[in-house]
Design a protein around this motif. Structure first.
Motif, PDB file in Angstrom:
ATOM      1  N   ALA A   1      39.891  33.749  42.433  1.00 58.47           N
ATOM      2  CA  ALA A   1      39.031  34.244  43.499  1.00 58.47           C
ATOM      3  C   ALA A   1      37.677  33.547  43.463  1.00 58.47           C
TER       4      ALA A   1
ATOM      5  N   TYR B   1      30.845  48.402  40.957  1.00 56.49           N
ATOM      6  CA  TYR B   1      30.708  48.680  42.387  1.00 56.49           C
ATOM      7  C   TYR B   1      29.250  48.741  42.810  1.00 56.49           C
TER       8      TYR B   1
ATOM      9  N   VAL C   1      29.109  44.918  43.634  1.00 50.60           N
ATOM     10  CA  VAL C   1      29.742  44.793  44.943  1.00 50.60           C
ATOM     11  C   VAL C   1      28.759  45.087  46.067  1.00 50.60           C
TER      12      VAL C   1
ATOM     13  N   LEU D   1      33.966  38.169  51.630  1.00 51.00           N
ATOM     14  CA  LEU D   1      32.656  37.761  52.131  1.00 51.00           C
ATOM     15  C   LEU D   1      32.601  36.259  52.377  1.00 51.00           C
TER      16      LEU D   1
ATOM     17  N   VAL E   1      36.302  41.404  47.411  1.00 53.32           N
ATOM     18  CA  VAL E   1      35.018  41.349  48.107  1.00 53.32           C
ATOM     19  C   VAL E   1      34.479  39.929  48.122  1.00 53.32           C
ATOM     20  N   GLY E   2      34.611  39.256  46.973  1.00 52.85           N
ATOM     21  CA  GLY E   2      34.121  37.881  46.907  1.00 52.85           C
ATOM     22  C   GLY E   2      34.775  37.008  47.957  1.00 52.85           C
ATOM     23  N   ILE E   3      36.100  37.036  47.969  1.00 50.96           N
ATOM     24  CA  ILE E   3      36.831  36.202  48.924  1.00 50.96           C
ATOM     25  C   ILE E   3      36.540  36.648  50.353  1.00 50.96           C
TER      26      ILE E   3
ATOM     27  N   VAL F   1      45.113  39.546  35.825  1.00 53.65           N
ATOM     28  CA  VAL F   1      43.898  39.888  36.552  1.00 53.65           C
ATOM     29  C   VAL F   1      42.799  38.885  36.249  1.00 53.65           C
TER      30      VAL F   1
ATOM     31  N   ALA G   1      36.497  31.480  46.507  1.00 49.64           N
ATOM     32  CA  ALA G   1      35.312  31.835  47.267  1.00 49.64           C
ATOM     33  C   ALA G   1      34.396  30.626  47.411  1.00 49.64           C
TER      34      ALA G   1
ATOM     35  N   LEU H   1      43.440  35.957  38.216  1.00 55.27           N
ATOM     36  CA  LEU H   1      43.144  36.268  39.615  1.00 55.27           C
ATOM     37  C   LEU H   1      41.646  36.165  39.884  1.00 55.27           C
ATOM     38  N   LEU H   2      40.854  36.683  38.962  1.00 53.48           N
ATOM     39  CA  LEU H   2      39.410  36.616  39.152  1.00 53.48           C
ATOM     40  C   LEU H   2      38.927  35.169  39.180  1.00 53.48           C
TER      41      LEU H   2
ATOM     42  N   THR I   1      42.292  47.868  39.444  1.00 58.52           N
ATOM     43  CA  THR I   1      41.969  47.898  40.867  1.00 58.52           C
ATOM     44  C   THR I   1      40.522  47.508  41.101  1.00 58.52           C
ATOM     45  N   ILE I   2      39.636  47.984  40.214  1.00 57.34           N
ATOM     46  CA  ILE I   2      38.225  47.635  40.375  1.00 57.34           C
ATOM     47  C   ILE I   2      38.046  46.124  40.271  1.00 57.34           C
ATOM     48  N   ALA I   3      38.764  45.523  39.288  1.00 55.70           N
ATOM     49  CA  ALA I   3      38.655  44.072  39.132  1.00 55.70           C
ATOM     50  C   ALA I   3      39.165  43.352  40.372  1.00 55.70           C
ATOM     51  N   VAL I   4      40.340  43.809  40.865  1.00 54.87           N
ATOM     52  CA  VAL I   4      40.912  43.164  42.046  1.00 54.87           C
ATOM     53  C   VAL I   4      39.989  43.354  43.244  1.00 54.87           C
ATOM     54  N   ALA I   5      39.382  44.547  43.344  1.00 55.08           N
ATOM     55  CA  ALA I   5      38.491  44.797  44.470  1.00 55.08           C
ATOM     56  C   ALA I   5      37.288  43.867  44.427  1.00 55.08           C
ATOM     57  N   ALA I   6      36.807  43.597  43.199  1.00 53.26           N
ATOM     58  CA  ALA I   6      35.679  42.675  43.094  1.00 53.26           C
ATOM     59  C   ALA I   6      36.080  41.300  43.615  1.00 53.26           C
ATOM     60  N   ALA I   7      37.262  40.851  43.200  1.00 48.91           N
ATOM     61  CA  ALA I   7      37.746  39.559  43.685  1.00 48.91           C
ATOM     62  C   ALA I   7      37.894  39.584  45.197  1.00 48.91           C
TER      63      ALA I   7
ATOM     64  N   LEU J   1      26.494  42.299  46.538  1.00 50.68           N
ATOM     65  CA  LEU J   1      27.217  41.246  47.274  1.00 50.68           C
ATOM     66  C   LEU J   1      27.212  41.530  48.768  1.00 50.68           C
TER      67      LEU J   1
END
Lengths: 99, 706, 176
Positions: free
Chosen positions: C165, C75, C79, A76, A72-74, C158, C169, C161-162, A64-70, C82
């Motif tokens: 992303a 985080y 984050v 923003l 946030v990137g998108i 994942v 982005a 996915l990164l 989830t942390i990894a997905v959340a980072a992605a 960011l």
């Protein structure tokens, strides 16, 4: 410790996050509120992992942390794009879907 | 399983796999191929068709050896919390039949498309999604668990969205695609809730397996309330997918897609998915709707209403494809009604025959439209039989089959549905699951309507004088890649009915009757409810035929005799104009033509009497000669048109369309607060989403926990 | 208060943990409320740091040290930075001028409270007797073993996915 104290804390955080998503006008602040929601979910995952003595909860919290980072990137990037096009990130002005 | 099932049945999953692979292949390499990917799609679907035929023979063999015993081969997809999610194929008579129908219609549509969209700029893309559409439907019909069915169901929906919006540059097309997609979402909510209910109620919370769920219900292990909930929710899904009344509005709009797609959607893939699902999960509906021993239930009534409404609406369409679209709505109504009254075989059999003649009609209409570059029967068609005699013949065959005239395919299947209602008590024919007299009457009325609107459609398209634009030369007959599929389909429309001659049909031996039902209906299997079969009756067949003939007769009299005569009168004035509409008086000619067309409009829609006052001679002759018949016909024609127009305007366009389209309009009236719902502001939608999620969760909480 | 009663009746009463939990939880809730109510965007980001740090502390209480460390690194380290960049690049108003309509706040509050009520009832109803007994913290070994064996597919997904992303982005935000 009780399982419920963590779950209820997470529920409180979640609902505060939902409030933020719904009430905030600034796009960046909405994204921050989403982070609150995601963190609430993480607490739940880890708490259940601790309850069942299972490593899966922690693993999924990491995912989830990894997905959340992605996210946030998108997110923003989108906010930036909206800002560039409209000179504002006020979400209440964006109503292209108006029926 | 002791019996070693045939290779073709065990490897039936190859049938959907081939088109799926061809989708990927076309997407990546299609543009570089010699025929831009079409050859790959056709090859894959042909192979699938061959496999399906082999599977058909294999099933007959298997059935003869061990009786009705489904062949299931599945593998574990994923496992979570002790619940195994399987993925597999369930091969029985029903799915084999569907494989055959889907692959043959899809194959012909593929061939047809090479010509029809031949110069389209997204030709390759089109074929890729045609393949995926076929694959999705095949995947759906082979699903051995309800979760997999949802996957197939949604895949079919996505493909239809892509294909309806194939020409998305024009706003109406993309709107139509969106409408189809969103209307289906409405039903999907029902599907998901129904599936969840079944999983817990009938699957014991650990299996999605179709057969196990059906068996549990047949053995009476499942509570009635859960089945009522599940069947009503699934019915909502069927209503949206199979265009049943109230949620049917996307179906005519979906005509915005290319014609081959319409044929595929209407004949073999998308819309029959709902009917198939009822057939597959029949115990759920049979118990949930309490079909046995009743005389009315939700499903049968929805079907009956749909079939009559669809038929009425077909009367007032100018667009040839929309006539066919409403006709599909009406025919789907027949199928759902048949399932609703317990005539399972009749419904599935009608699905089977309908696929052929409706594909035939759609492709035929496409052939005509290809020639005149328009779908408007009133403006751009008329007299097409002179230009396109071959298309004309196939279209007539399709229309006759649809109208249910002996001995074409539609006659047998429609008759079986009417018999299945069990509402016919005369001369020994009866039985069935209850006395659904009301539904029998609706079915008979629908038969008359069907015959009448198809007559109108044929007349407007193929008879009279050509009303289209001749400046680019006369329209001409389509090429072989369009005609050959038409020949094949019209051939099937003739013979498809013979595979299920009614039991006790005295002209042939018993071994020739009910072959379809024998091999397709899982009557003797463990996962099918104990339904009763109605006894076919000669008298009902005769009455149904007479009713259809009367419907056709009224329309023939109305169009071919009266309108034609009027056309003759006006034609004299038409022929006085110089041929070819030369440039000098082209404007005058065009103006006159518009007048003539207006005249037609008045004539067709404001009734014969008004028109006749303009042609006193003809009027006098008729009033003297055929006063009585005339009046009846006038009244019938007028009423039908009026009712149809009324239904279309008021119910369909205003009420339902308005209801479905414009939640905004409704909220306007209910004030400021509610209007904010449609404000377009993301956060308001999010608020509603969260609030509704909370309400839903609260409801579950109250039901299950407290 | 059935919760308190249950707490005091708890046989393995972790007094220190419970005290820490309460302190952290209260500060988290307060900070979270500030995140969604403060008018200043930069302040909101800083309050968010407190919430995130609190979450990390809760993870430690729950014995998941590795997740707690990752939480801090990703985080608070990435984050939030960011977010601050987002604030700067959009030149969002830094002062106290964010005006949200009252009716909108009311609506959001109603939804939030409703959601919380449902969740609270469901949680209390179903996990009343859930006890957490944490003797040893979760080893990083076990976590990594699980990620790279049992959940390898999800892990790969994942990572893709990164990557997606990242590309997305750039594509979305690029000027051209």
């Amino acid at each position: 410790m009780l399982l419920n104290q963590f779950l209820l804390l997470s529920a409180v955080l979640f609902c505060i996050g939902v409030y933020g998503v719904l009430a905030r006008k600034n796009g960046v602040l909405v994204l921050m509120s989403i982070e609150l929601i995601l963190n609430a979910v993480n607490i739940n995952l880890v708490a259940f992992g601790a309850l069942t003595d299972n490593v899966a909860g922690a693993v999924f919290a990491l995912f989830t942390i990894a997905v959340a980072a992605a996210e946030v990137g998108i997110g923003l990037a989108i906010v930036l794009l909206i800002y560039r096009n409209r000179r504002s990130i006020d979400l209440s002005e964006i109503d292209l879907m108006k029926g | 399983m002791t019996h070693n099932a045939n290779w073709f049945l065990e490897y039936a999953w190859l049938v959907p796999l081939l088109p799926a692979l061809s989708f990927v292949g076309i997407l990546f390499f299609g543009k570089r191929m010699r025929y831009k990917g079409a050859e790959l799609g056709i090859a894959a679907v042909s192979l699938s068709f061959l496999l399906a035929v082999c599977a058909g023979f294999a099933w007959i063999q298997h059935h003869d050896d061990v009786g009705y015993q489904a062949v299931q081969s599945s593998t574990q997809w994923l496992q979570s919390g002790g619940v195994e999610f399987g993925a597999g194929v369930l091969v029985d008579g029903l799915s084999v039949m569907m494989l055959l129908v889907v692959t043959i219609v899809s194959l012909l549509v593929h061939i047809y498309s090479t010509d029809y969209v031949g110069d389209d700029k997204r030709y390759t893309h089109f074929f890729a999604f045609l393949s995926l559409f076929t694959a999705a439907m095949l995947f759906f019909v082979l699903s051995d668990n309800i979760l997999q069915m949802i996957v197939g169901w949604e895949l079919v929906g996505v493909c239809s969205f892509v294909l309806i919006g194939h020409w998305w540059e024009e706003k109406p097309n993309s709107d139509a695609a969106l409408k189809a997609f969103l209307t289906n979402r409405v039903g999907d909510v029902g599907l998901i809730i129904g599936t969840i209910t079944l999983f817990f109620a009938a699957g014991g919370g650990n299996t999605f397996d179709t057969i196990k769920i059906n068996e549990a219900i047949v053995q009476g292990e499942v509570g009635h309330t859960a089945l009522v909930v599940a069947s009503v929710c699934l019915m909502a899904a069927v209503m949206s997918k199979s265009g049943q009344f109230i949620l049917h509005t996307w179906l005519p709009d979906a005509m915005a897609g290319p014609t081959p797609v319409s044929a595929l959607i209407h004949a073999a893939t998308m819309v029959v998915a709902g009917v198939f699902m009822i057939a597959r999960l029949y115990p759920v509906f049979f118990e949930g709707m309490q079909i046995g021993g009743s005389s009315i239930n939700l499903m049968a009534t929805i079907g009956a209403v749909t079939l009559v409404f669809g038929g009425l609406l077909a009367f007032v369409q100018d667009d040839i494809k929309k006539v066919l679209a409403y006709s599909t709505v009406s025919q789907l109504g027949y199928m759902v009604m048949a399932l609703g009254v317990g005539a399972w075989t009749a419904a599935v059999f009608h699905l089977f025959t309908h696929a052929f003649f409706k594909a035939n009609l759609f492709l035929g209409s496409g052939s005509v439209a290809h020639a005149v570059h328009s779908f408007d029967m009133k403006k751009d068609m008329g007299g097409m039989r002179k230009f396109m005699p071959k298309t004309y013949v196939t279209f007539i065959i399709g229309s006759l089959a649809l109208a249910g005239l002996f001995p074409l395919a539609g006659f047998w299947s429609k008759d079986e549905i009417l018999v299945g209602t069990g509402g016919w008590g005369l001369f020994g024919g009866t039985g069935g699951n209850g006395a659904y007299t009301f539904h029998l009457l609706m079915g008979l009325f629908g038969a008359a309507l069907t015959a009448a609107y198809m007559t109108r459609c044929v007349y407007l398209t193929f008879h009279g004088e050509f009303r289209g634009d001749r400046s680019h030369g006369d329209p001409h007959e389509s090429g072989p890649r369009i005609l050959v599929p038409l020949y094949i389909l019209s051939g099937l429309a003739i013979v498809a009915g013979f595979v299920n001659l009614p039991a006790g049909f005295q002209l042939v031996g018993d071994s020739w009757t009910e072959r379809f039902g024998h091999y397709v209906e899982p009557y003797k299997s463990s996962y099918f409810p104990a339904i009763d079969h109605a006894t076919p009756s000669w008298s009902l067949a005769v009455v149904a035929s007479v009713v259809a003939l009367v419907g056709a007769g009224v329309a023939i009299y109305y169009y071919f005799v009266k309108v034609d005569r009027l056309a003759d009168q006006t034609q004299q004035s038409l022929t006085e104009l110089p041929d070819g509409l030369s440039k000098s008086n082209g404007l005058a000619g065009a103006g006159h033509k518009v007048l003539v067309n207006k005249y037609y409009l008045d004539h067709l829609y404001e009734g014969v009497i008004v028109a006749f006052t303009k042609v006193p001679l003809a009027r006098a002759a008729y009033w003297v000669n055929q006063k009585v018949i005339d009046r009846t016909v006038d009244a019938a024609g007028e009423t039908a048109v009026l009712v149809g127009r009324q239904v279309y305007d008021v119910v369909d366009q205003s009420v339902i369309d308005g209801f479905v389209d414009g939640s905004g309009r409704v909220s306007d009236a209910t004030g400021e607060e509610l209007r904010q719902i449609n404000s377009g502001k993301v956060q308001n939608y999010a608020a509603i989403l969260f609030a509704m999620a909370a309400v839903l969760a609260g409801t579950f909480l109250i039901i299950f926990a407290l | 208060m059935s919760l308190l009663a249950a707490l005091s009746a708890d046989a393995d009463l972790y007094v220190a943990q419970n005290v820490f939990f309460a302190v952290i939880a209260v500060s988290m809730i307060y900070s979270a409320v500030r995140v969604v109510t403060t008018g200043n965007v930069v302040h909101a980001a800083l309050w968010l740091v407190v919430v995130l740090a609190g979450v990390a502390a809760q993870f430690i209480l729950l014995g998941s040290e590795f997740v707690a460390v990752t939480q801090v690194l990703v985080y608070i380290g990435a984050v939030v930075v960011l977010f601050l960049f987002g604030v700067m690049l959009t030149r969002a108003s830094l002062g106290d001028d964010e005006s949200v309509g009252d009716e909108k706040r009311g609506m959001a509050a109603v939804v939030g409270v409703l959601l919380f009520a449902v969740m609270a009832i469901a949680l209390i109803d179903s996990f009343e007797d859930g006890r957490l007994v944490i003797e040893t913290p979760q080893s990083v070994n076990a976590v990594s073993d699980a990620i790279f064996s049992q959940y390898i597919v999800a892990f790969e997904a994942v990572s893709v996915l990164l990557l997606a992303a990242l590309i997305g982005a750039i594509v979305v935000a690029r000027k051209d």
